[in-house]
Structures are given as structure tokens and as C-alpha cells.
Write a protein that holds these residues in place. Sequence first.
Motif, mmCIF file in Angstrom:
data_model
loop_
_atom_site.group_PDB
_atom_site.id
_atom_site.type_symbol
_atom_site.label_atom_id
_atom_site.label_comp_id
_atom_site.label_asym_id
_atom_site.label_seq_id
_atom_site.Cartn_x
_atom_site.Cartn_y
_atom_site.Cartn_z
ATOM 1 N N GLU A 1 -16.344 0.054 22.929
ATOM 2 C CA GLU A 1 -17.239 0.739 21.998
ATOM 3 C C GLU A 1 -17.132 2.257 22.156
ATOM 4 N N LEU A 2 -17.123 2.710 23.399
ATOM 5 C CA LEU A 2 -17.018 4.146 23.656
ATOM 6 C C LEU A 2 -15.664 4.686 23.212
ATOM 7 N N ASP B 1 -13.651 3.505 20.871
ATOM 8 C CA ASP B 1 -13.559 3.544 19.413
ATOM 9 C C ASP B 1 -14.295 4.766 18.861
ATOM 10 N N ALA B 2 -15.419 5.104 19.467
ATOM 11 C CA ALA B 2 -16.178 6.267 19.018
ATOM 12 C C ALA B 2 -15.449 7.568 19.356
ATOM 13 N N ALA B 3 -14.716 7.556 20.457
ATOM 14 C CA ALA B 3 -14.028 8.767 20.908
ATOM 15 C C ALA B 3 -12.716 9.018 20.173
ATOM 16 N N LEU B 4 -12.150 7.985 19.560
ATOM 17 C CA LEU B 4 -10.819 8.098 18.963
ATOM 18 C C LEU B 4 -10.714 9.229 17.940
ATOM 19 N N LEU B 5 -11.670 9.320 17.052
ATOM 20 C CA LEU B 5 -11.594 10.327 16.004
ATOM 21 C C LEU B 5 -11.653 11.734 16.590
ATOM 22 N N ALA B 6 -12.516 11.932 17.575
ATOM 23 C CA ALA B 6 -12.596 13.246 18.213
ATOM 24 C C ALA B 6 -11.288 13.591 18.907
ATOM 25 N N LEU B 7 -10.722 12.627 19.606
ATOM 26 C CA LEU B 7 -9.463 12.851 20.308
ATOM 27 C C LEU B 7 -8.338 13.160 19.331
ATOM 28 N N ALA B 8 -8.285 12.404 18.248
ATOM 29 C CA ALA B 8 -7.229 12.604 17.260
ATOM 30 C C ALA B 8 -7.345 13.970 16.598
ATOM 31 N N LYS C 1 -22.026 10.009 19.538
ATOM 32 C CA LYS C 1 -23.458 9.858 19.792
ATOM 33 C C LYS C 1 -23.744 9.574 21.262
ATOM 34 N N PHE C 2 -22.681 9.528 22.086
ATOM 35 C CA PHE C 2 -22.851 9.157 23.489
ATOM 36 C C PHE C 2 -22.887 10.396 24.379
ATOM 37 N N SER C 3 -23.593 10.274 25.484
ATOM 38 C CA SER C 3 -23.740 11.406 26.396
ATOM 39 C C SER C 3 -22.514 11.557 27.291
ATOM 40 N N HIS C 4 -22.368 12.757 27.840
ATOM 41 C CA HIS C 4 -21.283 13.013 28.780
ATOM 42 C C HIS C 4 -21.412 12.107 29.998
ATOM 43 N N GLY C 5 -22.630 11.913 30.465
ATOM 44 C CA GLY C 5 -22.858 11.067 31.637
ATOM 45 C C GLY C 5 -22.441 9.626 31.398
ATOM 46 N N LEU C 6 -22.713 9.119 30.202
ATOM 47 C CA LEU C 6 -22.343 7.742 29.893
ATOM 48 C C LEU C 6 -20.823 7.598 29.835
ATOM 49 N N LEU C 7 -20.147 8.549 29.187
ATOM 50 C CA LEU C 7 -18.683 8.495 29.144
ATOM 51 C C LEU C 7 -18.103 8.545 30.549
ATOM 52 N N HIS C 8 -18.666 9.391 31.388
ATOM 53 C CA HIS C 8 -18.144 9.545 32.749
ATOM 54 C C HIS C 8 -18.406 8.296 33.589
ATOM 55 N N VAL D 1 -8.193 11.641 31.127
ATOM 56 C CA VAL D 1 -6.901 10.958 31.178
ATOM 57 C C VAL D 1 -7.097 9.461 31.005
ATOM 58 N N GLU D 2 -8.045 8.899 31.728
ATOM 59 C CA GLU D 2 -8.313 7.465 31.626
ATOM 60 C C GLU D 2 -8.809 7.106 30.231
ATOM 61 N N LEU D 3 -9.685 7.914 29.676
ATOM 62 C CA LEU D 3 -10.224 7.637 28.341
ATOM 63 C C LEU D 3 -9.134 7.726 27.275
ATOM 64 N N ILE D 4 -8.317 8.768 27.320
ATOM 65 C CA ILE D 4 -7.297 8.953 26.298
ATOM 66 C C ILE D 4 -6.259 7.837 26.354
ATOM 67 N N THR D 5 -5.797 7.494 27.544
ATOM 68 C CA THR D 5 -4.799 6.427 27.643
ATOM 69 C C THR D 5 -5.387 5.096 27.196
ATOM 70 N N TYR D 6 -6.641 4.853 27.509
ATOM 71 C CA TYR D 6 -7.300 3.619 27.072
ATOM 72 C C TYR D 6 -7.366 3.581 25.547
ATOM 73 N N CYS D 7 -7.747 4.701 24.938
ATOM 74 C CA CYS D 7 -7.851 4.771 23.483
ATOM 75 C C CYS D 7 -6.500 4.535 22.818
ATOM 76 N N VAL D 8 -5.477 5.204 23.310
ATOM 77 C CA VAL D 8 -4.161 5.103 22.673
ATOM 78 C C VAL D 8 -3.593 3.699 22.846
ATOM 79 N N ARG D 9 -3.735 3.111 24.036
ATOM 80 C CA ARG D 9 -3.256 1.751 24.252
ATOM 81 C C ARG D 9 -3.942 0.788 23.290
#
Length: 204
Positions: free
Chosen positions: A21-22, A24-31, A48-55, A62-70
Amino acid sequence: MTSAAVKRRTPADKFEARRQELADAALLALADLGYARTSLRTIAEHTKFSHGLLHYYFADKVELITYCVRRYKAACVQRYEGGVGEAATPEELATACADGLAVALGEAPLMHRMWYDLRTQSLYEEAFRDDVAEIDDSLQDMIWRNVSAYAELAGAEPTCTPAEAYALFDGLFQQALLKHLAGVEEALDDLRRGVRELFPRLVG
């Protein structure tokens, strides 16, 4: 989903579902922003998610971006292969592949730009290399399955290696992406034509 199915979900399942869920929400910002201009904090500011929740769910960007792209590339491969499975002739397969790649590029050019950004960053960031190599391998396998299927339908044999075929298709796709992002109207049609014309050159 029934209440019984929900109850059967393990903590690991729930954790993974939340990561998805996180992501998918981050993909557009990353792109939109690209690797160099993002951090977990800036990504959080675009969702809509907090920095603390993402962390909590991802150690770093790095972990988030690779997860999103995969996750995105796996979905692209599945959708693309679903569109070429019914081809009955070499020409139909080449056309289906060409249309599939053009549609994938046209629908989400920024996502594909992010992939090339990540692949370039892997030249500098060792943390990306294993994930990039695995994604590249999956894309190469996808292309080779289609080249092999084209050869079989044509009653011929491939005259190239899987790596060579992937490099050629990837080159066409990246060139089309650059033109499309620059506003060249013919970019997708050029990609279709290039892919259709490439197939017969790879078998003999």
C-alpha cells in the motif's frame, strides 16, 4: 474478502500488504521526482502517509525505491505477456509485442523513466545492483520467450543470444521513451515499427 480470510492472514501477510500500500502511494512521487531529489521525507510529503510510517516499513529510500520498481516491473511483465500469448503467426506475435511495449510506455512513461534512473544509479550505488540485476534478468527472460516463440512460429532458430536480443529491444524502448518525454508525436509509432522490424532480423 471474507472475515474468515482476514483472520487467516498472518502478521507477515499484514506487514507485506501494508508495504504494498505504501509503495503504490509512493510510486507517483518517485516517478515525478527521480532518485536524486527524493528522500523518505519528501516522499511522505507527496503522499498521505507520515515520514515515520514510511521509515517503519522501509529502512531507507533505497529499499523503498527498489521495492516500488520491482513491484511495477513485475506487473508490466505479467500484463505484457498476457497480450502476446494468443498470437498464431510470426507477424501477429511481432505486432502484439510492438503494441504491448508501446502501450506500456505510453501509459506510464514516468515509471519507466524511474527504472532507467535506478539502473543508472546502480553504477554508483552498490545497494541497488542485485535488485537491478534481478529485474534486468526478468525483462531479458520476457524478451527471449517472445523471440523464441517468434522463431518457432516462423519455423526458424534465433540467431542471437538472449542478452543481445534484450539489448536491442531495450535500446529501442529507451530511445522511444526519450523521444516521448521530449514530446515527439511519432515516438510510439516509431517504437511499434522498430519492434516489428527487429523480430525477423533475430531469426534465420
